[in-house]
Motif scaffolding. Structure first.
Motif, PDB file in Angstrom:
ATOM      1  N   TRP A 176     -16.246  -6.632  40.789  1.00  0.00           N
ATOM      2  CA  TRP A 176     -16.613  -5.657  42.036  1.00  0.00           C
ATOM      3  C   TRP A 176     -16.114  -4.462  42.030  1.00  0.00           C
ATOM      4  N   GLN A 177     -14.773  -4.171  41.578  1.00  0.00           N
ATOM      5  CA  GLN A 177     -14.242  -2.881  41.590  1.00  0.00           C
ATOM      6  C   GLN A 177     -14.564  -2.031  40.566  1.00  0.00           C
ATOM      7  N   CYS A 209     -17.613  -2.088  39.033  1.00  0.00           N
ATOM      8  CA  CYS A 209     -19.009  -1.879  39.651  1.00  0.00           C
ATOM      9  C   CYS A 209     -18.943  -0.685  40.858  1.00  0.00           C
ATOM     10  N   LEU A 210     -18.162  -0.662  41.670  1.00  0.00           N
ATOM     11  CA  LEU A 210     -18.226   0.308  42.674  1.00  0.00           C
ATOM     12  C   LEU A 210     -17.661   1.536  42.031  1.00  0.00           C
ATOM     13  N   SER A 211     -16.616   1.513  41.046  1.00  0.00           N
ATOM     14  CA  SER A 211     -16.132   2.798  40.698  1.00  0.00           C
ATOM     15  C   SER A 211     -17.176   3.262  39.826  1.00  0.00           C
ATOM     16  N   CYS A 212     -17.805   2.611  39.002  1.00  0.00           N
ATOM     17  CA  CYS A 212     -18.930   3.105  38.172  1.00  0.00           C
ATOM     18  C   CYS A 212     -19.884   3.920  38.956  1.00  0.00           C
ATOM     19  N   ILE A 213     -20.241   3.439  39.988  1.00  0.00           N
ATOM     20  CA  ILE A 213     -21.310   4.247  40.863  1.00  0.00           C
ATOM     21  C   ILE A 213     -20.617   5.222  41.692  1.00  0.00           C
ATOM     22  N   GLY A 214     -19.455   5.662  41.694  1.00  0.00           N
ATOM     23  CA  GLY A 214     -18.769   6.548  42.380  1.00  0.00           C
ATOM     24  C   GLY A 214     -18.349   6.175  43.987  1.00  0.00           C
ATOM     25  N   ILE A 215     -18.489   4.871  44.322  1.00  0.00           N
ATOM     26  CA  ILE A 215     -18.112   4.494  45.927  1.00  0.00           C
ATOM     27  C   ILE A 215     -16.690   4.131  45.862  1.00  0.00           C
ATOM     28  N   GLY A 216     -16.262   3.556  44.905  1.00  0.00           N
ATOM     29  CA  GLY A 216     -14.852   3.030  44.851  1.00  0.00           C
ATOM     30  C   GLY A 216     -13.915   4.022  44.323  1.00  0.00           C
TER      31      GLY A 216
END
Length: 50
Positions: A40-41, A43-50
């Motif tokens: 989850w972490q 994936c969020l960092s890959c799309i720039g949210i996390g």
């Protein structure tokens, strides 16, 4: 004609039992939730949210 008895090989069953034991040990120790949390972490960092 005599039929030959086929011997069952034991090694595949031993290996399967060992991996089943390791799988259950991982599930009991909570590894699936840890893997899901990490994915989850990532994936969020890959799309720039996390």
């Amino acid at each position: 004609m005599k039929k030959k008895k086929q011997r069952m090989r034991k090694a595949p069953f031993i290996v399967l039992g060992f991996f089943l034991f390791l799988f259950l040990a991982g599930v009991i120790s909570g590894e699936p939730s840890r893997v899901l949390e990490q994915s989850w972490q990532i994936c969020l960092s890959c799309i720039g949210i996390g």
